[in-house]
Design an enzyme around this catalytic site. Structure first.
Site, mmCIF file in Angstrom:
data_model
loop_
_atom_site.group_PDB
_atom_site.id
_atom_site.type_symbol
_atom_site.label_atom_id
_atom_site.label_comp_id
_atom_site.label_asym_id
_atom_site.label_seq_id
_atom_site.Cartn_x
_atom_site.Cartn_y
_atom_site.Cartn_z
ATOM 1 N N GLY A 159 0.844 -1.117 0.014
ATOM 2 C CA GLY A 159 -0.009 -0.156 0.047
ATOM 3 C C GLY A 159 0.863 1.263 -0.063
ATOM 4 C CB THR A 160 3.666 2.398 2.109
ATOM 5 O OG1 THR A 160 2.918 2.223 3.316
ATOM 6 C CG2 THR A 160 4.572 3.558 2.196
ATOM 7 C CB THR B 270 12.843 -9.760 -10.605
ATOM 8 O OG1 THR B 270 13.843 -9.493 -11.531
ATOM 9 C CG2 THR B 270 12.312 -11.057 -10.728
ATOM 10 C CB CYS C 30 0.193 4.082 26.166
ATOM 11 S SG CYS C 30 0.137 4.856 27.675
ATOM 12 C CD GLN D 165 -7.610 -0.922 6.779
ATOM 13 O OE1 GLN D 165 -8.310 -2.130 6.621
ATOM 14 N NE2 GLN D 165 -6.563 -0.938 7.346
ATOM 15 N N GLY E 182 -1.976 -6.633 -0.229
ATOM 16 C CA GLY E 182 -2.234 -7.880 -0.291
ATOM 17 C C GLY E 182 -2.819 -8.379 1.353
ATOM 18 C CG ASN F 273 -6.223 3.342 9.297
ATOM 19 O OD1 ASN F 273 -6.578 4.403 8.547
ATOM 20 N ND2 ASN F 273 -5.265 3.113 10.055
#
Lengths: 395, 282
Positions: free
Chosen positions: A71-72, A237, A325, A179, A200, A151
């Protein structure tokens, strides 16, 4: 210990069918699809089949699919391509609730590359104001980048409608569909969307594989430059096992989408009603109407999210939190803060995200534990004692 | 996922001394809902013995915040107020078998609550309120004085460490330059005080030096020489040269040069690092 996995917006289990499909390509079928010999060529045909399956899921043609690492990479490719093919336009329109893949890229472009970013706000349900969107887009806009579904809350944005607004100004439209793909029906064919990013591992394929939908006729500048793979649009590749697995996952998603999403939705609704009826001082974050069928985000007042997660983890239940946190930073979720979720609740927010593999029995177990966990943490909290002493747990 | 020690997990899943204390005579409150963690500490202090006879807590926060609170109450029970005040945030972390570095602020919160409770008992304003200072981190309401105090106590040198211990700088990040400036100042202070310590002997006058040399010779050196039937006399100080004469058996001792080296080392250590000892004939 058995694991009850309710963190499917973070990542999903590889489907058994996907695993079976991948296996030969990690073993005997190791050929390079670019090779001239039969050994590589037969692999190339499998890549083609996977591309067709993914195209089918999105309602597009195979030539419009570029396989990437996830995704990034797809997000970066789309946004940077738009900026370089429309060099005279220096503005980006996006939202305050994007995934870091888009959010931090836009911050970077604003800070170091001189672009102006128009940050769209959301209301307390996490929804966009379409008038604000319309006003933000102009002839100076190079790209509008808006996620299809959030998300954290699962809130769905009307990206098809926004794509029309972008097109009116000659701007390109990108959507982070990570998402949404595989969870809700998507048909890009008759939309004005130029780019869509997907990953994926969010739809039961493996990690390290993703794709970018590139609408035919959209000018394009590759992000990774080198060999001729992916028709000169993404060098390197091919990740054959990843691609074959993504193709299989897309095929499964397409086959079962309708039936599965209604089953997952009913489990999600059961979880939601179960918790909300047993735990007081809890609120659902995100619009109830426009929401992914698998996502439930609840804020519990007077308690902190990491504590809740630790108690859940002890029972083998996996979820996530928007609490400061848990993130490693000290800031609570930017999404919940953008929605104006009150501080009494934002640190105590928990996201449950389901998949086709969850069962009603699992959901009922989680429901039975939540009131106990929240009750024990509230008994320890210095806040809200006066309010909850008598009301917290309804047995 | 944080890597918590077994002790942290134990104190989170089985917290000791949870709840409020009806007859507490000292209550300390730190943190807030907005910050993401808060601790309310209740103490019962015996006014005659100044001993903490009971301690309870209520905590809103993550696993390490609950564990730090629980550990603190166990550590201070039975101690006098003065003894309890000697506990540092590092002691709390050590008691728990260590905390992830990003979670050290939880131990600082414990120490702050203890100080606040004891100040409350003594009728003083909470120490944090005294740390008026200049607001550095607006996201978490941390002042420069607070950052200085924690940074000095824990020898912090980077912004990241300051964030881990105080939360300052963990929000929007706009205050990073200010924190860096404070750290620079602390580093400069440290260098200055080190330089001062090293320079200290140089400010002695000649008369002070002679007096000190005589004192060291009389107290540290002569008694052992005398035991072996020898002795030593200070004749003069010429710049950095300490002129001495050996007496008694030392004057004919073949190892007097070794003795001389020992005396020189002693004087360099206790009087001035540049002193050299020279034997003269009287």
């Amino acid at each position: 210990m058995r694991v009850i996995y309710l963190d499917n917006n973070a990542t999903t289990a590889v489907a058994p069918e996907v695993f079976e499909a991948i296996k030969p390509f990690l073993q005997e079928r190791y050929g390079n699809p670019s090779s001239m010999h039969f050994f590589g060529g037969s692999v190339s045909r499998e890549v083609t089949k996977a591309r067709e399956n993914l195209a089918d899921l999105l309602g597009v043609t195979p030539g419009e699919i570029i396989f990437t690492s996830g995704g990034t990479e797809s997000d970066s490719t789309a946004i940077l391509s738009a900026l370089s093919t429309l060099p005279d336009r220096k503005e980006i329109v996006t939202t305050r609730v994007e995934h870091p893949a888009v959010l931090n890229l836009c911050k970077h472009l604003a800070r170091f590359k001189g672009y102006t970013v128009k940050w769209l706000s959301v209301d307390k349900e996490g929804m966009l104001d379409l008038d604000e969107v319309r006003n933000a887009i102009s002839d100076r806009t190079a790209i509008v980048s808006i996620m299809w579904a959030n998300n954290e809350t699962g809130v769905i944005f009307p990206v098809e409608q926004i794509a029309e607004m972008a097109a009116e100004h000659g701007a390109l439209m990108h959507t982070d569909g990570v998402q949404a793909v595989g969870k809700i029906p998507i048909n890009l064919k008759n939309t004005a969307i130029n780019f869509l990013a997907l990953s994926g591992h969010k739809l039961h394929a493996a990690k390290g594989i993703g794709a970018l939908y590139l609408r035919k006729g959209t000018r394009f500048q590759p992000f990774i430059i080198g060999g001729h793979q992916e028709h000169d649009r993404r060098a390197g590749t091919e990740n054959v096992p990843g691609i074959v697995g993504l193709g299989k996952a897309a095929e499964l998603a397409k086959q079962n989408l309708e039936e599965e999403s209604s089953r997952v939705r009913s489990l999600r609704d059961r979880l939601q009603e179960g918790i909300m009826s047993q735990v007081q001082f809890a609120r659902i974050n995100g619009s109830l109407n426009d929401r992914l069928p698998n996502t439930l985000n609840i804020g519990f007042e007077f308690v902190e999210g990491e504590s809740i997660l630790l108690k859940l983890d002890e029972l083998g239940i996996c979820a996530s939190s928007g609490s400061a946190c848990t993130s490693g930073s000290l800031e609570p979720s930017h999404v919940l803060r953008a929605m104006g979720v009150p501080f009494t609740c934002v640190h105590g927010s928990i996201r449950f995200s389901l998949s086709r593999y969850n069962t009603q029995e699992e959901i009922d177990f989680v429901i039975s534990q939540m009131s106990v966990i929240i009750g024990s943490l509230r008994a320890m909290s210095p806040f809200g004692q006066d309010k909850i002493s008598s009301a917290c747990i309804v047995q | 996922m944080w890597e918590y020690s077994e002790r942290v997990k134990d104190h989170f899943f089985n917290p000791r001394n949870v709840g409020s204390l009806e007859d507490a005579n000292a209550v300390g409150e730190v943190g807030s809902l907005a910050c993401g963690d808060a601790l309310k500490l209740y103490l019962k202090i015996d006014p005659d013995t100044q001993k903490i006879v009971d301690a309870r807590f209520q905590t809103f926060g993550c696993g390490s915040a609950v564990a730090s609170s629980s550990a603190l109450t166990e550590m201070i029970k039975g101690k006098t107020v003065e003894e309890a005040l000697l506990i540092t945030n590092q002691d709390i972390a050590d008691y728990l078998g260590g905390l992830p570095k990003e979670k050290m602020h939880c131990s600082v919160m414990g120490k702050d609550a203890l100080e606040a409770a004891i100040a409350c008992y003594r009728g003083e304003p909470a120490p944090k309120e005294l740390l008026d200072g200049e607001l550095v981190c607006e996201c978490f309401g941390v002042t420069d004085k607070e950052i200085r105090e924690v940074a000095r106590e824990n020898k912090l040198t980077t912004i990241e460490e300051v964030t881990n211990y105080t939360k300052a700088g963990g929000g929007c990040g706009l205050c990073h330059d200010k924190i860096e400036k404070i750290l620079d100042e602390i580093r400069a202070e440290l260098r200055q005080s080190q330089a001062k310590a090293a320079a200290a002997p140089k400010v002695m006058t000649n008369i002070q030096k002679i007096a000190r040399i005589q004192e060291v010779i009389d107290k540290e050196i002569r008694p052992s020489l005398q035991k072996d039937g020898g002795d030593l006399e200070l004749i003069d100080l010429d710049g950095a040269k300490v002129k001495i004469v050996f007496r008694g058996l030392c004057s004919s001792c073949p190892s007097s040069s070794l003795t001389k080296a020992g005396i020189e080392a002693k004087l360099q250590e206790l009087v001035h690092p540049e002193l050299v000892v020279e034997e003269v004939t009287a």
